[in-house]
Motif scaffolding. Structure first.
Motif, PDB file in Angstrom:
ATOM      1  N   THR A  14       0.703  -1.159   0.231  1.00 49.77           N
ATOM      2  CA  THR A  14      -0.313  -0.124   0.091  1.00 49.77           C
ATOM      3  C   THR A  14       0.617   1.126   0.076  1.00 49.77           C
ATOM      4  N   GLY A  15       1.965   1.075   0.303  1.00 55.34           N
ATOM      5  CA  GLY A  15       3.283   2.292   0.547  1.00 55.34           C
ATOM      6  C   GLY A  15       2.877   3.348   1.666  1.00 55.34           C
ATOM      7  N   ILE A  16       2.261   2.165   2.713  1.00 58.70           N
ATOM      8  CA  ILE A  16       2.073   3.231   3.726  1.00 58.70           C
ATOM      9  C   ILE A  16       3.125   2.873   4.902  1.00 58.70           C
ATOM     10  N   SER A  17       3.448   3.304   5.679  1.00 57.05           N
ATOM     11  CA  SER A  17       3.729   3.121   6.919  1.00 57.05           C
ATOM     12  C   SER A  17       4.030   1.725   7.962  1.00 57.05           C
ATOM     13  N   LYS A  18       5.045   0.416   8.154  1.00 54.84           N
ATOM     14  CA  LYS A  18       5.041  -0.015   9.160  1.00 54.84           C
ATOM     15  C   LYS A  18       3.844   0.165   9.921  1.00 54.84           C
ATOM     16  N   LYS A  19       3.975   1.170  10.568  1.00 54.39           N
ATOM     17  CA  LYS A  19       3.243   1.498  11.555  1.00 54.39           C
ATOM     18  C   LYS A  19       1.850   1.720  11.551  1.00 54.39           C
ATOM     19  N   GLU A  20       1.441   2.600  10.460  1.00 55.87           N
ATOM     20  CA  GLU A  20       0.292   2.877   9.868  1.00 55.87           C
ATOM     21  C   GLU A  20      -0.257   1.250   9.083  1.00 55.87           C
ATOM     22  N   ALA A  21       0.319   0.516   8.748  1.00 55.63           N
ATOM     23  CA  ALA A  21      -0.409  -0.960   8.505  1.00 55.63           C
ATOM     24  C   ALA A  21      -0.680  -1.124   9.429  1.00 55.63           C
ATOM     25  N   ARG A  22       0.345  -1.666  10.380  1.00 52.68           N
ATOM     26  CA  ARG A  22      -0.388  -2.497  12.169  1.00 52.68           C
ATOM     27  C   ARG A  22      -1.415  -1.699  12.701  1.00 52.68           C
ATOM     28  N   ARG A  23      -1.738  -0.068  12.638  1.00 53.13           N
ATOM     29  CA  ARG A  23      -2.848   0.265  12.950  1.00 53.13           C
ATOM     30  C   ARG A  23      -4.087  -0.207  12.143  1.00 53.13           C
ATOM     31  N   VAL A  24      -4.338  -0.262  11.221  1.00 49.52           N
ATOM     32  CA  VAL A  24      -5.403  -0.598  10.081  1.00 49.52           C
ATOM     33  C   VAL A  24      -5.278  -1.902  10.087  1.00 49.52           C
ATOM     34  N   VAL A  25      -4.288  -3.245   9.926  1.00 52.07           N
ATOM     35  CA  VAL A  25      -4.377  -3.899  10.324  1.00 52.07           C
ATOM     36  C   VAL A  25      -5.420  -4.541  11.731  1.00 52.07           C
ATOM     37  N   ASP A  26      -4.974  -4.106  13.434  1.00 48.34           N
ATOM     38  CA  ASP A  26      -5.397  -3.867  14.552  1.00 48.34           C
ATOM     39  C   ASP A  26      -6.900  -3.182  13.905  1.00 48.34           C
ATOM     40  N   ALA A  27      -7.210  -2.215  13.853  1.00 48.24           N
ATOM     41  CA  ALA A  27      -8.669  -1.813  14.234  1.00 48.24           C
ATOM     42  C   ALA A  27      -9.170  -3.079  12.808  1.00 48.24           C
ATOM     43  N   MET A  28      -8.890  -3.509  11.551  1.00 50.20           N
ATOM     44  CA  MET A  28     -10.064  -4.433  10.854  1.00 50.20           C
ATOM     45  C   MET A  28      -9.922  -5.759  11.704  1.00 50.20           C
ATOM     46  N   LEU A  29      -8.557  -6.121  12.859  1.00 46.87           N
ATOM     47  CA  LEU A  29      -9.168  -7.863  13.726  1.00 46.87           C
ATOM     48  C   LEU A  29     -10.088  -7.011  14.811  1.00 46.87           C
ATOM     49  N   ASP A  30      -9.688  -6.055  14.843  1.00 46.50           N
ATOM     50  CA  ASP A  30     -10.895  -5.632  16.132  1.00 46.50           C
ATOM     51  C   ASP A  30     -12.167  -5.559  15.677  1.00 46.50           C
ATOM     52  N   VAL A  31     -12.768  -4.496  14.795  1.00 45.61           N
ATOM     53  CA  VAL A  31     -13.965  -4.699  14.504  1.00 45.61           C
ATOM     54  C   VAL A  31     -14.562  -6.227  14.143  1.00 45.61           C
ATOM     55  N   VAL A  32     -13.232  -6.922  13.687  1.00 48.06           N
ATOM     56  CA  VAL A  32     -14.139  -8.699  12.995  1.00 48.06           C
ATOM     57  C   VAL A  32     -14.246  -8.882  14.729  1.00 48.06           C
ATOM     58  N   SER A  33     -13.987  -8.999  15.952  1.00 49.96           N
ATOM     59  CA  SER A  33     -13.349  -9.707  16.949  1.00 49.96           C
ATOM     60  C   SER A  33     -15.303  -9.135  17.564  1.00 49.96           C
TER      61      SER A  33
END
Length: 95
Positions: A14-33
């Motif tokens: 996606t061309g974003i930083s790992k820090k930002e990618a971590r926030r996105v992935v964590d948010a996605m997992l939180d929503v699913v959970s």
């Protein structure tokens, strides 16, 4: 693939930083959970469906004592892959 590797790949693609990618992935997992905790299904078209499955109470055997016991009913998360994901896994990525 571990979560950290997944995050690194998302960041690279996606061309974003790992820090930002971590926030996105964590948010996605939180929503699913959270949705599963609320008893809802989460349908990701073309990928699959996350849902809560109910296991009925059943009889079991304690392996130490060989004593019969009742295993209580429980809820567990489940995932069903979509047909397109199943096909992709079976045939590999089209070139």
């Amino acid at each position: 693939m571990q979560k950290i590797e997944f995050i690194a790949e998302v960041a690279e693609r996606t061309g974003i930083s790992k820090k930002e990618a971590r926030r996105v992935v964590d948010a996605m997992l939180d929503v699913v959970s959270e949705r599963l905790q609320a008893g809802e299904k989460v349908v990701l078209t073309g990928f699959g469906t996350f849902e809560v499955r109910e296991r009925q109470a059943r009889q079991g055997v304690n392996p130490k004592t060989r004593e019969r016991m009742t295993i209580e009913a429980t809820k567990t998360p489940g995932f069903s892959a979509s047909n397109s994901l199943k096909l992709l896994v079976r045939q590999g990525k089209p070139e």
